[in-house]
Design an enzyme around this catalytic site. Sequence first.
Site, mmCIF file in Angstrom:
data_model
loop_
_atom_site.group_PDB
_atom_site.id
_atom_site.type_symbol
_atom_site.label_atom_id
_atom_site.label_comp_id
_atom_site.label_asym_id
_atom_site.label_seq_id
_atom_site.Cartn_x
_atom_site.Cartn_y
_atom_site.Cartn_z
ATOM 1 N N SER A 244 -37.058 -20.407 49.365
ATOM 2 C CA SER A 244 -38.259 -20.925 49.948
ATOM 3 C C SER A 244 -39.044 -19.693 50.834
ATOM 4 O O SER A 244 -38.328 -18.689 51.106
ATOM 5 C CB SER A 244 -37.903 -22.090 51.155
ATOM 6 O OG SER A 244 -39.083 -22.055 51.839
ATOM 7 N N TYR B 202 -32.412 -26.324 57.509
ATOM 8 C CA TYR B 202 -33.080 -25.757 56.172
ATOM 9 C C TYR B 202 -33.462 -24.292 56.120
ATOM 10 O O TYR B 202 -33.258 -23.699 55.236
ATOM 11 C CB TYR B 202 -34.410 -26.606 56.206
ATOM 12 C CG TYR B 202 -35.183 -26.374 55.013
ATOM 13 C CD1 TYR B 202 -34.774 -27.296 53.744
ATOM 14 C CD2 TYR B 202 -36.323 -25.502 54.641
ATOM 15 C CE1 TYR B 202 -35.572 -27.041 52.408
ATOM 16 C CE2 TYR B 202 -36.909 -25.550 53.253
ATOM 17 C CZ TYR B 202 -36.557 -26.097 52.371
ATOM 18 O OH TYR B 202 -37.282 -26.014 50.973
HETATM 19 N N1 NAD Z 1 -41.555 -28.868 48.092
HETATM 20 C C1 NAD Z 1 -41.719 -27.813 48.851
HETATM 21 O O1 NAD Z 1 -42.586 -27.662 49.584
HETATM 22 C C2 NAD Z 1 -40.725 -26.943 48.773
HETATM 23 C C3 NAD Z 1 -40.781 -25.646 49.201
HETATM 24 C C4 NAD Z 1 -39.962 -24.361 48.986
HETATM 25 C C5 NAD Z 1 -38.768 -24.877 48.479
HETATM 26 N N2 NAD Z 1 -38.450 -25.931 48.165
HETATM 27 C C6 NAD Z 1 -37.213 -26.246 47.248
HETATM 28 O O2 NAD Z 1 -37.355 -26.628 45.964
HETATM 29 C C7 NAD Z 1 -36.260 -27.336 45.517
HETATM 30 C C8 NAD Z 1 -36.852 -28.583 44.769
HETATM 31 O O3 NAD Z 1 -37.561 -29.530 45.646
HETATM 32 P P1 NAD Z 1 -39.003 -30.390 45.359
HETATM 33 O O4 NAD Z 1 -40.085 -29.624 46.046
HETATM 34 O O5 NAD Z 1 -38.777 -30.567 43.674
HETATM 35 O O6 NAD Z 1 -38.238 -31.731 46.246
HETATM 36 P P2 NAD Z 1 -37.613 -32.922 45.528
HETATM 37 O O7 NAD Z 1 -37.417 -33.693 46.754
HETATM 38 O O8 NAD Z 1 -38.857 -33.684 44.641
HETATM 39 O O9 NAD Z 1 -36.763 -32.761 44.434
HETATM 40 C C9 NAD Z 1 -35.360 -32.466 44.952
HETATM 41 C C10 NAD Z 1 -34.439 -33.121 43.740
HETATM 42 O O10 NAD Z 1 -32.993 -32.715 44.096
HETATM 43 C C11 NAD Z 1 -32.304 -33.811 44.062
HETATM 44 N N3 NAD Z 1 -31.247 -33.671 45.029
HETATM 45 C C12 NAD Z 1 -30.996 -33.832 46.207
HETATM 46 N N4 NAD Z 1 -29.769 -33.526 46.723
HETATM 47 C C13 NAD Z 1 -29.080 -33.629 45.701
HETATM 48 C C14 NAD Z 1 -27.723 -33.156 45.476
HETATM 49 N N5 NAD Z 1 -26.820 -33.394 46.527
HETATM 50 N N6 NAD Z 1 -27.032 -33.171 44.234
HETATM 51 C C15 NAD Z 1 -28.005 -33.153 43.282
HETATM 52 N N7 NAD Z 1 -29.224 -33.560 43.334
HETATM 53 C C16 NAD Z 1 -29.853 -33.311 44.367
HETATM 54 C C17 NAD Z 1 -32.988 -35.148 44.453
HETATM 55 O O11 NAD Z 1 -32.627 -36.265 43.876
HETATM 56 C C18 NAD Z 1 -34.476 -34.582 43.961
HETATM 57 O O12 NAD Z 1 -34.589 -34.821 42.451
HETATM 58 C C19 NAD Z 1 -35.486 -27.785 46.866
HETATM 59 O O13 NAD Z 1 -34.208 -26.613 47.008
HETATM 60 C C20 NAD Z 1 -36.245 -27.238 48.070
HETATM 61 O O14 NAD Z 1 -35.659 -27.061 49.291
HETATM 62 C C21 NAD Z 1 -39.307 -26.984 48.208
#
Ligand code: NAD
Lengths: 269, 279
Positions: free
Chosen positions: B158, B171
């Site tokens: 991130s 985080y």
């Molecule tokens: N959305 C943002 O602004 C953002 C920014 C930077 C980084 N990220 C990172 O991107 C990645 C994806 O997030 P997203 O934005 O798609 O959010 P999201 O919450 O839509 O997706 C996360 C997915 O991971 C799954 N998950 C959570 N815990 C889990 C576990 N213990 N085992 C298996 N699966 C699990 C959830 O069910 C979900 O489908 C994450 O690592 C997040 O930290 C997100």
Amino acid sequence: MTGRVEGKVAFITGAARGQGRSHALRLAEEGADIIAVDAVTDYASVPYSMARPADLDETCALVRARNRRIVAGKADVRDQEQLRAVLDTGVAELGHLDIVVANAGICTAQAWDDVSTEVWSDTIDTNLTGVWNTIVVAAPHLIANGGGSVIATSSVAGIKGLPFFAPYVAAKHGIVGIARSLANELASHHIRVNTVHPAGVDTAMSAGLGALGDLIACEPNLGPIFINTYPVEMVDLLDVINAVMFLACDESRYVTGLELTIDGGNTIR
Amino acid sequence: MSADQPLEGRVALITGAARGQGRAHAVRLAEAGADIVAIDIAAPVESVPYDLASTDDLAETEKLVAAVGRRVHAVRADVRDQDALDAAVTAAIAEFGRLDVVVANAGVISYGYTWELPEQQWQDVIDINLTGIFHTVKATVPAMIAAGNGGAIVLTSSVLGFRGTTGASSYVATKHGVVGLTKSLANELGPHRIRVNSVNPSNVATEMVLNPTTLGLFRPDLEAPTPDDVKETMSAMHPMQIPWVEPVDVSNAILFLTSDDARYITGVSLPVDAGLLAR
Ligand SMILES: NC(=O)c1ccc[n+]([C@@H]2O[C@H](COP(=O)([O-])OP(=O)(O)OC[C@H]3O[C@@H](n4cnc5c(N)ncnc54)[C@H](O)[C@@H]3O)[C@@H](O)[C@H]2O)c1
Ligand SMILES: NC(=O)c1ccc[n+]([C@@H]2O[C@H](COP(=O)([O-])OP(=O)(O)OC[C@H]3O[C@@H](n4cnc5c(N)ncnc54)[C@H](O)[C@@H]3O)[C@@H](O)[C@H]2O)c1
């Protein structure tokens, strides 16, 4: 299938041969028209030859063979007026400007106490001020276009303190500073600014660095600095353009201020 | 390998693939020719203040990949559970015969001042975002090394892998850790021609951001802010003056990093951040 940069126009410095030519040809294959400059002039301070006018002609022929248009001219990146003359003609003919690849550069290998005043100033003038000149001359066209992508060619030497290359290292680090500042200043115009950092590429430049072997032989503890973590000694022209292509096209539309290494992991050791 | 199918004949495993970015990666890599192993917990985690994906979400990802014409193997597994991941990988390799690409994307966020965080809330984020990647690597890398085909791994960090903020220290700590893990693994796996890079997105338009709790943090002045209400605040974070990027923008970066176009790029953290880190 339409190309990844279909209908765009790219301005490339140092385009007569080496990486600059490779960038021109691949961008043309993916649908871009090209504005190409090269100084095609040797330096008294640099032990290998620069490109020849015939090399620039060959780049033009190869772009045209790919059914794209090219406007090319002799221009030294140390001279804003020369750059502007070719670029303005190119934009007038091709309609607009979307992509800038500030690639022209020189390199010499020597111990710090063998760096002549001439080597120092030629390297800084070409590799640092030359990138600045290229971007400031091009930016008004990108603004007029409503946005664009600028890619400046730095090097592993823009991240690490490679020994025996002090002026080159200084200039290549400086490019990162230009890119970071301008990524902020030009973002509101939807202009992205990124740098690429190749490890050694097999071109006339790296072939011209024969002195390096002897310098390392005298100080063998400095040798490992040049080793890549990935099992390759050099990267290919294709690897650099693949990275440039990603940054040039809309797939990276929100990527700006990035230093993208193409270095087999050299800089993470 | 054709130009628009750079991953043809390859198999890609993606964690957190039921929705959001993970789903977008699954579809994008499938469009590029890869068969997909989609892993997701598809169940809630108690300390996380928004719903995680459901089994329906995972089924929808399966459907979308199949619609692109690629094979898909979807598994419910928690990245905190090494045995479950090992079993999923063994089954997937038995079915598809190989594994080339790993996208360790599963992640969660929760909020609170560090000194007030309940132990379990801290631990869940560390266990999922950091140790979960360790488990994913342990489950996949030995088979990739043994196959001798090389490969590419992308870890989702991130912009908070480089910057701090208030109220999200667990985080931020994990996402910084992911950058360190990327560089360590790139060194360890270089000799095996397995490349390891991270992507570092800023806000992405997914449930993780567009949920009531997170939206509320951006607009504490409003009772129930909508995505529209946070656009101005979020746009001000970015030189490019957009509030968030779309999942596909991250997918495009991952496609580049996992394709042979990037065959000598390893150890890189690639921001997809509209310039945030350039500030
Ligand atoms: N959305 C943002 O602004 C953002 C920014 C930077 C980084 N990220 C990172 O991107 C990645 C994806 O997030 P997203 O934005 O798609 O959010 P999201 O919450 O839509 O997706 C996360 C997915 O991971 C799954 N998950 C959570 N815990 C889990 C576990 N213990 N085992 C298996 N699966 C699990 C959830 O069910 C979900 O489908 C994450 O690592 C997040 O930290 C997100
Ligand atoms: N070859 C490598 O190992 C390597 C590694 C990392 C970075 N780089 C960088 O890549 C870029 C391209 O280098 P290359 O490897 O293709 O070498 P090259 O010598 O083949 O190409 C450089 C081109 O720039 C032109 N040029 C030189 N000075 C100029 C000036 N003042 N104005 C206009 N044009 C000028 C030359 O005529 C030549 O055509 C350079 O910036 C170089 O520093 C090279």
